[in-house]
Scaffold this motif. Sequence first.
Motif, PDB file in Angstrom:
ATOM      1  N   ALA A  10       0.842  -1.194   0.000  1.00 35.24           N
ATOM      2  CA  ALA A  10       0.000   0.000   0.000  1.00 35.24           C
ATOM      3  C   ALA A  10       0.871   1.234   0.000  1.00 35.24           C
ATOM      4  O   ALA A  10       1.989   1.235   0.498  1.00 35.24           O
ATOM      5  CB  ALA A  10      -0.909  -0.023   1.229  1.00 35.24           C
ATOM      6  N   ARG A  11       0.350   2.304  -0.573  1.00 34.66           N
ATOM      7  CA  ARG A  11       1.089   3.565  -0.561  1.00 34.66           C
ATOM      8  C   ARG A  11       1.106   4.148   0.844  1.00 34.66           C
ATOM      9  O   ARG A  11       0.186   3.936   1.627  1.00 34.66           O
ATOM     10  CB  ARG A  11       0.444   4.556  -1.521  1.00 34.66           C
ATOM     11  N   GLN A  12       2.144   4.908   1.142  1.00 35.82           N
ATOM     12  CA  GLN A  12       2.237   5.525   2.462  1.00 35.82           C
ATOM     13  C   GLN A  12       1.086   6.492   2.704  1.00 35.82           C
ATOM     14  O   GLN A  12       0.503   6.526   3.782  1.00 35.82           O
ATOM     15  CB  GLN A  12       3.568   6.259   2.605  1.00 35.82           C
ATOM     16  N   VAL A  13       0.791   7.307   1.698  1.00 37.18           N
ATOM     17  CA  VAL A  13      -0.277   8.302   1.841  1.00 37.18           C
ATOM     18  C   VAL A  13      -1.170   8.251   0.603  1.00 37.18           C
ATOM     19  O   VAL A  13      -0.672   8.336  -0.529  1.00 37.18           O
ATOM     20  CB  VAL A  13       0.290   9.725   2.011  1.00 37.18           C
ATOM     21  N   GLN A  14      -2.460   8.119   0.803  1.00 32.51           N
ATOM     22  CA  GLN A  14      -3.408   8.150  -0.309  1.00 32.51           C
ATOM     23  C   GLN A  14      -3.886   9.577  -0.537  1.00 32.51           C
ATOM     24  O   GLN A  14      -4.033  10.346   0.413  1.00 32.51           O
ATOM     25  CB  GLN A  14      -4.625   7.278   0.003  1.00 32.51           C
ATOM     26  N   PRO A  15      -4.130   9.961  -1.781  1.00 35.03           N
ATOM     27  CA  PRO A  15      -4.715  11.278  -2.014  1.00 35.03           C
ATOM     28  C   PRO A  15      -6.115  11.366  -1.427  1.00 35.03           C
ATOM     29  O   PRO A  15      -6.776  10.347  -1.199  1.00 35.03           O
ATOM     30  CB  PRO A  15      -4.739  11.395  -3.544  1.00 35.03           C
ATOM     31  N   ALA A  16      -6.556  12.578  -1.174  1.00 33.76           N
ATOM     32  CA  ALA A  16      -7.831  12.787  -0.474  1.00 33.76           C
ATOM     33  C   ALA A  16      -8.995  12.129  -1.190  1.00 33.76           C
ATOM     34  O   ALA A  16      -9.905  11.588  -0.556  1.00 33.76           O
ATOM     35  CB  ALA A  16      -8.086  14.282  -0.301  1.00 33.76           C
ATOM     36  N   GLU A  17      -8.992  12.159  -2.516  1.00 35.31           N
ATOM     37  CA  GLU A  17     -10.128  11.610  -3.262  1.00 35.31           C
ATOM     38  C   GLU A  17     -10.224  10.095  -3.127  1.00 35.31           C
ATOM     39  O   GLU A  17     -11.314   9.535  -3.291  1.00 35.31           O
ATOM     40  CB  GLU A  17     -10.049  12.008  -4.745  1.00 35.31           C
ATOM     41  N   GLU A  18      -9.115   9.430  -2.825  1.00 36.53           N
ATOM     42  CA  GLU A  18      -9.150   7.989  -2.585  1.00 36.53           C
ATOM     43  C   GLU A  18      -9.392   7.691  -1.110  1.00 36.53           C
ATOM     44  O   GLU A  18     -10.150   6.775  -0.768  1.00 36.53           O
ATOM     45  CB  GLU A  18      -7.844   7.349  -3.048  1.00 36.53           C
TER      46      GLU A  18
END
Length: 384
Positions: A10-18
């Motif tokens: 998994a990515r460290q930080v997801q963008p707000a829309e996700e």
Amino acid sequence: MTVTEQAVPARQVQPAEERHAAELAFLAVQDPGPRPPGWALTPRAVVTFVCGSEGVELALPKRRAGLPSKLEIAPKFVGERALVERCVVTLAGERGLLLTGEPGTAKSMLSELLAAAVSGTSALTVQGTAGTTEDAFRYGWNYALLLAQGPTPQALVDSPVLSAMRTGRVVRVEEITRCLPEVQDALVSILSDRRITVPELTATEDAVVGAAPGFTVIATANLRDRGVSEMSAALKRRFNFETVGPIADADAEAVLIRRQAVAAVQRAGASFGVDDAVLDALVTVFRDLRSGRSTEGWDVERPGTVMSTAEAVQVAASLGVAAAYLPGGDVLDLLPGHLLGVVRKDDPADHARLLGYWDGPVRRRAENGSAMWRRLWDLRGSLR
């Protein structure tokens, strides 16, 4: 399991829309009212998405497959609702929005949330630096195609700004005052004329790209960078300015720090094991040094560095990681060292100011009988 069979991490930080996709989908259906051209949500729903539904469960007008019938929207930005409403009104009027403030006041987070709610994506972003060129605001070229075909629409490489213009979306410009003035001024005509001219494609229908309805710009500027590359008067007039200040409510700041620190430690693969009492002490120190006055009303010499909420989150997360992976002793013993690392970032004289804070409010609280502050006073030697 072979390398090829391993799951993609998994990515460290997801963008707000996700990260908030379920809430965005719910709000798009829950509020069917009028919305500006190109907007994914109504202005009212955008404010609700950013500020939360104030503990109230919102209900769908009718059942929709894949969506809950009721949902409470969590607050994501801790600040004045009126500020968010003014930001939304600015964007609805297709005017540029400039968020200013000290470092660590969540300007970038607010711009990301607004872009995600309005356009469905926060990915159209230009990061301002001293090396940012005008191409980042206008366009570039695929030089292989340029050499093979000459200047054609296929060889044109859209900037994030040009992509936002074509699709009628919000583009974010982070730290605009880090860009050189001549680069900043590329936005003047874009925000005025709402079009970009491509001279290399003159006499073709692709020579001018006009902005689709919904296009606008959210920029951020750090007050500590004022004067690095001062914005021209012409560019300033094309933005509505909104100042994002520190969190006024201590309890709200403490909740935010805990929530974000817990998330950071969980991303590091551990559980958060820092007591609330330690976090309360951390928040108290940051707020005292930030305001220049203790909660009891004692004067405090403010350090030159910004004692921001973002810095407090980083300290809390560091304490959490240390407690999880390097256990041994009281995590409170680590707090003075991390505070010293924060205050010495800008001015070496801030070391003396932190010692002065220890000799003032920390000592007084210790003398008043607080066991935690007495322990912190005993740790004064670790600040040398």
